[in-house]
Design an enzyme around this catalytic site. Structure first.
Site, short mmCIF file in Angstrom:
data_model
loop_
_atom_site.label_atom_id
_atom_site.label_comp_id
_atom_site.label_asym_id
_atom_site.label_seq_id
_atom_site.Cartn_x
_atom_site.Cartn_y
_atom_site.Cartn_z
CD GLN A 294 -2.66 -1.15 2.62
OE1 GLN A 294 -2.65 -2.18 3.30
NE2 GLN A 294 -3.30 -0.07 3.02
CG PHE B 278 -8.18 -5.52 4.59
CD1 PHE B 278 -9.31 -4.92 4.04
CD2 PHE B 278 -7.89 -6.82 4.22
CE1 PHE B 278 -10.13 -5.61 3.17
CE2 PHE B 278 -8.70 -7.51 3.34
CZ PHE B 278 -9.83 -6.91 2.81
CD GLU C 92 -0.25 2.80 6.45
OE1 GLU C 92 0.14 3.94 6.79
OE2 GLU C 92 -1.35 2.34 6.77
NE ARG D 288 -7.00 7.97 11.91
CZ ARG D 288 -7.68 8.76 11.09
NH1 ARG D 288 -9.01 8.75 11.11
NH2 ARG D 288 -7.06 9.56 10.27
NE ARG E 209 -12.76 -1.35 5.43
CZ ARG E 209 -13.45 -2.09 4.56
NH1 ARG E 209 -13.32 -3.41 4.56
NH2 ARG E 209 -14.26 -1.52 3.70
CG PHE F 33 -4.49 4.07 11.43
CD1 PHE F 33 -3.54 3.27 10.84
CD2 PHE F 33 -4.06 5.18 12.13
CE1 PHE F 33 -2.19 3.56 10.93
CE2 PHE F 33 -2.70 5.48 12.25
CZ PHE F 33 -1.77 4.67 11.64
CB ALA G 197 -5.85 7.74 6.46
CD GLU H 83 -9.09 4.00 7.66
OE1 GLU H 83 -8.16 3.42 8.24
OE2 GLU H 83 -9.14 5.24 7.53
#
Length: 779
Positions: free
Chosen positions: A214, A245, A249, A327, A359, A361, A528, A730
């Site tokens: 990703q 998902f 990343e 987050r 997903r 985060f 995100a 998300e």
């Protein structure tokens, strides 16, 4: 520069249409090539990883001679053979590609210690399987539980705090107070395509890496560091992924780096594809959280003050745990006004796989805590949970500032919930569920309606940028390249629609090519939920530049004003004359008009102060709500989702079919996390026991409710997002909170709703049965 949209009113709309995924036919026919499907070059070798057999220990030696003696083995190496930096940590340099030499610490069962390169994948895996025999290490006691690590003060990043008002005083003065201790488990990404990289040596020391990732730019930088070369010598390409998902990343880095180092050492192409069991053992997943929460409220259930401690299982290294916890703290409020709040977040270091993006985060983990608390408040007051949730909603023009200081603009939660409640018949069904439970001693029904508010943007400001290239060819066809990655979510389809819309072309005239670091540099991860927002705007910017050049040329050649030139249906109308788009392109080319352009977009108005945990980290909020009805068996703990109704805010949808698909998929994936996906480590050895489909259960088609109603709210975004749409990747993950709380409602019915069920997530059959027994004992 980010310019406002000025599409002609009569342009034939491509945006807003339910186009099929651009690779749908190829997916179904098996003709969509993923990294492992690409033809292998002559001389390709295969790599495998030798994994730590200990959860915690000190490495003494690795007998590579035995590994090299295995049939088909060409090379084997440890950390000291890496030419450059032995690091693949995203933000903190605490995550080695391979465990260092003698004296280095083994951090979890499955941590890569050495790499094997062989003529076949089978030979490489057989040699790597010698790890238990060739790794000598001194065993140390492991820490597997986040609370145990928290008690010992073991963290991967410093603790975080976010507060507003005086929570302690508000709690002390509140008429009612609840104190809760509960948790939510982690979740395996379980992408259909596992981690894979194919490294191809290039001329002059270059390296091309075909990678399922990703974040191609991060892979480029980390591979360059591992090879001790400049970034311009490394090319990373990704046409598509079979799911990501968040698991691809940052954690695709170790795979890419090992493949590249192996290719550099051997001078031959090297492919590294993890077996599913190894993927589970090596890579991390969603952070599991434990909560200690105290909440003060009034007679109507309105929150007066709240204190919460969140402890996340970060695993052995930092990875993205800091931003995930940030987050989580920023989503504790969910859709609710919290006048006095004190939050503390701890990312505990354990001897388990390093947990990472997933997903949502951290957002789902944060919001779950307040939803759990309000569910308990309602039960203790004898009120309907939806009534208590409504009493706490953010206001419009008042009670509308988040704990981190961002105004809640474009608040639509109250009318959205009202519309869903009316449409799904919540009030009538609430009575029907009570009537059923009154006459059913074994089977119990539960009903819950939960809302969501989800902030859209990276909570690291500089990541909110994107670039794109658009090429127009003389036959009128268009090629687009952007920095986002396609993992099945339909990003390329939406970007193609945006470009076709901008140029007045049919969808079929636009093609999106593979993501490539040699085309778009310094990209952000496709994460995100910003993929369409950022890359759609960048591609639109590039296409608009070309359209404006063509319009200026057409007006100069045939008369009229540039703004009067119309582009629609593959045709161009200028000064009363109509021509094919291709005809205009050819005429412009002969006059040396540039028919390609770059585009760029940076999300405006964002700010974040990490020291004070305050600012405007989100460009806008997405809203939604879901109502779920479940049936449980109080003798076995088995359960079934009878019906689910969803109303979700995607703004003015770019592609309603794709958005509904994302909502459905997010709902079922989140339901799996909430109810059945359980991670278990052997308390003696520290080995992950749930390391394959045989031991780790994800939802299947049989778990989808027979009645599953998903609708889009359809109100344009108040912000200048791409065509006033909203992100959809998300936020839907929070919708199946309604499933969990419906189960909790059904368990509560066993005791006449007088006892708060001690049920944490995942609400597995065993957990439900234990909660039923606890409620019966306390009733």
């Amino acid at each position: 520069m980010n310019r406002p949209e000025t599409l002609p009113a009569d342009t034939a709309a491509e945006v807003g249409r339910s186009r099929p995924h651009e690779s749908a036919a190829a997916h179904v026919a098996g003709r969509a090539p993923y990294t492992d499907d690409l033809p292998e070059l002559a001389g390709t070798l295969h790599a495998a990883l030798g994994l730590s057999p200990l959860a915690h220990g000190v490495l003494r030696a690795v007998d590579l001679a035995r590994v090299l003696a295995m049939p088909g083995v060409v090379d084997a190496f440890c950390a000291d053979a890496i030419p450059g930096e032995n690091q693949c940590g995203s933000l903190v340099k605490d995550d080695p590609i391979l465990v260092g030499g003698a004296g280095a610490t083994l951090r979890h069962v499955g941590q890569p210690v050495f790499a094997v390169v062989a003529r076949t994948r089978e030979a490489a895996r057989r040699a790597a399987a010698l790890a238990r025999e060739v790794i000598s290490a001194e065993t140390l006691p492991p820490v597997l539980d986040a609370l145990q690590a928290h008690a010992a003060g073991q963290y991967v990043v410093p603790p975080l705090k976010l507060a507003r008002g005086d929570a302690a005083a508000a709690l002390a003065a509140a008429p009612h107070r609840v104190e809760l201790d509960f948790g939510v488990g982690g979740q395996e990404h379980f992408y259909l395509e596992g981690q894979i990289a194919y490294a191809l040596p290039q001329e002059q020391g270059g390296m091309k890496v075909l990678c399922s990732t990703q974040h191609p730019s991060e892979m480029q930088h980390l591979v360059a560091h591992a090879l001790h070369c400049a970034s311009h010598a490394v090319q990373v390409e990704c046409r598509r992924m079979g799911g990501g998902f968040g698991g691809k990343e940052s954690q695709s880095a170790l795979i890419a780096c090992v493949a590249a180092v192996a290719a550099r050492r051997t001078g031959r192409p090297v492919k590294l594809r993890l077996d599913r069991d190894d993927d589970f053992l090596i890579t991390g997943r969603r952070h599991g959280f434990r909560y200690r929460l105290a909440l003060g409220h009034d007679e109507e259930g309105r929150v007066l003050g709240a204190e919460v401690v969140m402890v996340a299982n970060a695993g052995h290294s930092a990875d993205l745990s800091g931003p995930v916890m940030t987050r989580a703290l920023c989503h504790f409020d969910n859709a609710y006004w919290l006048p006095n709040v004190a939050m503390q977040g701890y990312a505990a270091r354990t001897n388990t796989q390093s947990n990472t993006a997933f997903r949502g985060f951290g957002g789902p983990q944060g919001a779950f805590a307040i939803e759990y608390a309000l569910d308990s408040v309602a039960r203790r007051l004898g009120r309907d949970a939806l009534e208590v949730r409504r009493a706490n909603f953010y206001g419009v023009g008042e009670r509308d500032i988040t704990p981190y200081g961002q105004p809640v603009d474009d608040n639509i939660i109250a009318p959205l919930v009202d519309e869903l409640a009316a449409g799904c018949g919540y009030a009538v069904r609430r009575e029907a569920v009570a009537a059923f439970n009154a006459t059913s001693p074994v089977l119990k029904k539960g009903l819950a309606l939960t809302p969501l508010k989800f902030g859209i943007s990276f909570n690291v400001v500089h990541l909110n940028q994107a670039g794109a290239l658009v090429h127009v060819y003389l036959d009128g066809s268009v090629l687009v390249n952007h920095g986002g990655t396609e993992m099945g979510q339909g990003l390329n389809t939406k970007v193609a629609q945006v470009v076709a819309h901008e140029l007045g072309l049919p969808f079929e005239a636009v093609r999106v090519s593979a993501t490539d670091t040699q085309k778009i540099a310094n990209t952000s991860a496709t994460a995100a939920s910003t993929g369409s927002d950022l890359n759609g705007k960048a591609a639109q910017d590039a296409a608009r530049r070309i359209r404006e050049r063509l319009a200026a040329f057409a007006a100069k050649r045939w008369g009229g004003e540039p703004q009067e030139v119309l582009f629609a249906n593959g045709r161009v109308v200028v000064a009363g004359q109509a021509m094919d788009f291709a005809e205009l392109c050819n005429a412009a080319y002969l006059e040396r008009v540039q028919l390609w352009s770059e585009g760029f977009y940076a999300t405006p108005g964002l700010s974040w102060d990490r020291q004070t945990m305050s600012g405007n980290p989100f460009y806008y909020f997405a809203w939604g709500a879901a109502c779920s009805e479940v049936l449980i068996d109080t003798l076995t703990g088995e359960w079934r989702l009878v019906r689910a109704d969803v109303l979700h805010d995607v703004g003015a949808s770019l592609n309603p079919a794709l958005d509904i698909g994302q909502i459905e998929g997010g709902f079922i994936q989140g339901m799996g996390w909430m109810t059945m996906e359980e991670l278990v480590w052997n308390p003696r050895t520290g080995a992950l026991a749930t390391h394959a489909p045989s031991t780790y259960k994800i939802p299947t088609a049989n778990d989808v409710p027979a009645e599953f109603n998903v609708h889009l709210y359809g109100r344009p975004n108040a912000r200048d997002s791409i065509h006033r749409s909203k992100a959809v990747g998300e936020p839907p993950l929070l919708l199946p909170f309604s499933v969990f709380f419906a189960i909790r409602d059904a368990v509560s019915a066993v005791g006449g709703h007088r006892v708060d069920p001690p049920l944490s997530a995942p609400a597995t059959g065993e957990a439900i049965l234990a909660a039923v027994q606890a409620v019966r004992a306390a009733a």
